[in-house]
Scaffold this motif. Structure first.
Motif, short mmCIF file in Angstrom:
data_model
loop_
_atom_site.label_atom_id
_atom_site.label_comp_id
_atom_site.label_asym_id
_atom_site.label_seq_id
_atom_site.Cartn_x
_atom_site.Cartn_y
_atom_site.Cartn_z
N VAL A 44 0.86 -1.19 0.00
CA VAL A 44 0.00 0.00 0.00
C VAL A 44 0.89 1.23 0.00
O VAL A 44 1.97 1.22 0.58
CB VAL A 44 -0.91 0.02 1.25
CG1 VAL A 44 -1.76 1.28 1.29
CG2 VAL A 44 -1.83 -1.20 1.26
N ASN A 45 0.44 2.27 -0.68
CA ASN A 45 1.15 3.55 -0.65
C ASN A 45 0.40 4.53 0.25
O ASN A 45 -0.82 4.64 0.16
CB ASN A 45 1.25 4.16 -2.05
CG ASN A 45 2.25 3.43 -2.91
OD1 ASN A 45 3.03 2.61 -2.42
ND2 ASN A 45 2.23 3.71 -4.20
N PHE A 46 1.14 5.23 1.09
CA PHE A 46 0.58 6.27 1.94
C PHE A 46 1.20 7.61 1.55
O PHE A 46 2.29 7.65 0.99
CB PHE A 46 0.92 6.04 3.41
CG PHE A 46 0.21 4.89 4.06
CD1 PHE A 46 -0.54 3.98 3.34
CD2 PHE A 46 0.33 4.71 5.43
CE1 PHE A 46 -1.17 2.92 3.96
CE2 PHE A 46 -0.30 3.66 6.07
CZ PHE A 46 -1.05 2.76 5.34
N VAL A 47 0.51 8.67 1.92
CA VAL A 47 1.09 10.01 1.80
C VAL A 47 1.28 10.57 3.20
O VAL A 47 0.37 10.53 4.02
CB VAL A 47 0.17 10.93 0.98
CG1 VAL A 47 0.63 12.38 1.09
CG2 VAL A 47 0.19 10.52 -0.48
N ASN A 48 2.47 11.05 3.50
CA ASN A 48 2.76 11.74 4.75
C ASN A 48 2.99 13.20 4.42
O ASN A 48 3.56 13.52 3.37
CB ASN A 48 3.99 11.15 5.43
CG ASN A 48 3.95 11.36 6.93
OD1 ASN A 48 3.00 10.98 7.58
ND2 ASN A 48 4.99 11.97 7.47
N LYS A 49 2.56 14.08 5.29
CA LYS A 49 2.61 15.49 4.98
C LYS A 49 3.99 16.11 5.14
O LYS A 49 4.20 17.27 4.79
CB LYS A 49 1.61 16.22 5.89
CG LYS A 49 1.38 17.63 5.49
CD LYS A 49 0.41 18.30 6.43
CE LYS A 49 0.37 19.75 6.13
NZ LYS A 49 1.66 20.37 6.27
N GLU A 50 4.93 15.36 5.67
CA GLU A 50 6.26 15.90 5.95
C GLU A 50 7.26 14.76 6.00
O GLU A 50 6.89 13.58 6.04
CB GLU A 50 6.26 16.62 7.29
CG GLU A 50 5.93 15.67 8.43
CD GLU A 50 5.56 16.37 9.71
OE1 GLU A 50 5.56 17.61 9.73
OE2 GLU A 50 5.26 15.67 10.68
N ASP A 232 12.16 12.38 0.98
CA ASP A 232 10.78 12.71 0.65
C ASP A 232 9.97 11.45 0.37
O ASP A 232 8.79 11.52 0.02
CB ASP A 232 10.72 13.63 -0.59
CG ASP A 232 11.17 15.04 -0.27
OD1 ASP A 232 11.02 15.46 0.91
OD2 ASP A 232 11.67 15.73 -1.17
N SER A 233 10.59 10.29 0.48
CA SER A 233 9.89 9.02 0.34
C SER A 233 10.66 7.94 1.10
O SER A 233 11.87 8.06 1.31
CB SER A 233 9.75 8.63 -1.13
OG SER A 233 11.00 8.37 -1.71
#
Length: 552
Positions: A44-50, A232-233
């Motif tokens: 699964v891919n998530f997005v983190n804000k920082e 950033d990843s």
């Protein structure tokens, strides 16, 4: 958790979004998730804000750092999806009759990522390191002072760290001696600062420890890969040496730093995103969606006043005016619109109850500071007279995400409109920079937040004692300090008296206009129902991934 800076610390500080995950030869399993049919790999891919500020348990102070520490490490106990403490690296424990000696049995099948056994000595080393002034830990003293024997003296440089009341009776028996009986100590054992460390590994890394994936050693459900302190990843990959690896269903979780919530909402609509936090401008659009949910939270946002910054903020009436000069109901109803509620105190609604009456603490303590334009202007006029000025310029520091931007712009406009002669300059920076500025005391006013580190008012109320590492604003009140000290010393075994002290102390905090409460947050989300094991309780971090799974 500064959460808890916060912590806490969710819908404004972080946005987690579950994105499409692709593996070679994958077959779509549900929108936004894919599973390799041949290998059965779940990704699964998530997005983190920082990015992640730090992966050093002793130095972590923010929810993002603690989130990934929680995923890659474990304490003696862990908070499960129901908000209950369950055994993690300890199998059980015993407490002496006087409440001062806690003996934990370490599970003998627990291993580090490299195969080394996890032992009681790993806890001893980590806790001594966190309390050692040379380490520079903020949370070590915050959690251990007046709790673990000799911690306060050690953090003050008066004793050696090896005098801390923690010892390894043998490889799998950890004995902890407390300074005073501590009602919430069991809760502390699940917190990131008190996670164990492999001494040999840490010392081999030297100054590079916890600065990249290569200088980390996992003990928890996942390993952190492809990460550096400026990444950033990155990815969480299942740790096969984790003692409870059979429970962990996800093989890989990929993270990208993405700041725009609209991008996440668009991806959800496209069917390539499994979960997205919604900002206020998106709530109305999606509130009728079957996948829409709101989850109450226990993070409280507030304005910190640096009393050392200038004569205006050193003045109680100026601070009292600012505290009452902005409409909090408008913030939660019109700007956030996600189930958040106005905060008129520090300890959040629905967090803890009074021991005997079982009434909510917030109801008993009451509304201590509310929006009142008339009173605000009375305080303002008096404060200006006391400092001999008719105009004041102040700077408001905050994080640089879009949702926070809307709030600080509104607050600044309200302050300038309702307090004649006040000019507010907004300074928005990345969160890591904001935390650095806060630690250095290099700010005037700051939008901060806190989420609970454990289920007790002390986690909020201890922030503003004179010697607290989280104070950072020059606030000091001897009566407040004494009331909070008593809750962990002379009143430690009298919970009703402890809570009465917290009520009295909270009133002092707002009589002094030390901070200005803004709101208690909630999360408005779109969640794919095929995504299971997603935290949905107010006291459970949204970033608990141990039980995450994808099911048809």
């Amino acid at each position: 958790m500064r959460l808890k800076r916060l912590f806490m610390l969710l819908s404004i500080g972080f946005i987690i979004t579950f994105l499409a995950a692709c593996t070679s030869g994958g077959e779509e399993n549900s929108p936004g998730t894919k599973q390799d049919k041949a290998s059965s790999e779940k990704s699964v891919n998530f997005v983190n804000k920082e990015n992640i500020p730090t992966m050093d348990p002793a130095l972590a102070t923010d929810e993002s750092s603690f989130a990934f520490l929680r995923s890659t490490m474990g304490g003696l106990y862990r908070l499960n999806l129901d908000g209950k403490l369950v055994p993690e690296l300890a199998t059980d424990h015993e407490v002496s009759a006087d409440g001062l000696t806690w003996t934990f049995k370490i599970r003998e099948n627990a291993k580090w990522e490299n195969g080394d056994p996890i032992t009681a000595n790993d806890f001893v080393y980590a806790w001594r390191r966190a309390i050692d002034p040379a380490t520079g830990s903020e949370y070590g003293p915050y959690l251990m002072n007046n709790v673990i024997k000799n911690a306060t003296a050690i953090s003050n440089g008066e004793m050696s760290p090896d005098q801390l009341g923690v010892l390894a009776e043998d490889d799998f028996t950890l004995v902890v001696e407390l300074e005073n009986p501590t009602p919430y100590f069991e809760n502390l054992t699940s917190f990131g600062t008190l996670f164990p460390l492999n001494q040999k590994f840490v010392e081999a890394q030297g100054d590079k420890f916890a600065t990249s994936s290569d200088t980390l050693l996992a003990s928890g459900p996942y390993k952190l890969t492809n990460w550096t302190s400026t990444s950033d990843s990155w990815e969480l990959v299942k740790n096969d040496n984790y003692w409870d690896a059979d429970t962990v269903q996800m093989d890989k979780i990929h993270f990208d730093v993405v700041k725009d919530p609209q991008t996440a909402a668009n991806l959800y609509e496209e069917g390539s995103v499994d979960r997205v936090n919604l900002t206020s401008d998106l709530v109305d659009q999606y509130s009728g969606n079957d996948d829409f949910v709101t989850i109450p939270n226990t993070f409280v946002y507030f304005i910190k006043f640096n009393q050392k910054a200038n004569d205006a903020l050193a003045n109680k009436n100026i601070r009292a005016a600012i505290s009452r000069a902005f409409d909090k109901e408008a913030i939660v109803d019109e700007i956030l619109n996600d189930g958040s509620i106005a905060a008129n105190g520090l300890v959040p609604t629905g967090f803890v109850s009074m021991p005997e009456s079982r009434e909510d603490f917030r109801k008993v303590s009451g509304d201590l500071v509310t929006f009142d334009k008339t009173k605000a202007q009375e305080y303002w006029k008096k404060g200006l007279s006391e400092i001999g000025k008719d105009k004041v310029e102040l700077e408001l520091l905050s994080d640089d995400d879009e949702a926070t931007k809307s709030i600080v712009e509104y607050v600044a406009n309200q302050l300038e409109t309702n307090l004649p002669g006040l000019t507010v300059t907004i300074k928005q920076v990345p969160k890591e920079q904001r935390l650095d500025l806060e630690d250095a005391g290099d700010y005037q006013m700051e939008v901060a937040r806190w989420g609970p580190d454990f289920e007790d008012p002390y986690t909020f109320m201890s922030l503003f004692t004179t010697d607290s590492g989280n104070n950072k604003m020059g606030y000091s009140n001897a009566e407040y300090d004494q009331l909070i000290l008593e809750t962990s010393t002379t009143l430690a075994t009298d919970n009703e008296a402890r809570f009465n002290n917290f009520v009295k102390a909270e009133k002092i905090l707002f009589d002094d206009a030390a901070i200005a409460p803004i709101y208690q947050n909630a999360r408005a989300e779109l969640v794919n129902p095929k995504l299971k094991g997603v935290p949905n309780k107010p006291v459970v971090s949204a970033y608990e991934f141990k039980w995450l799974d994808i099911k048809e």
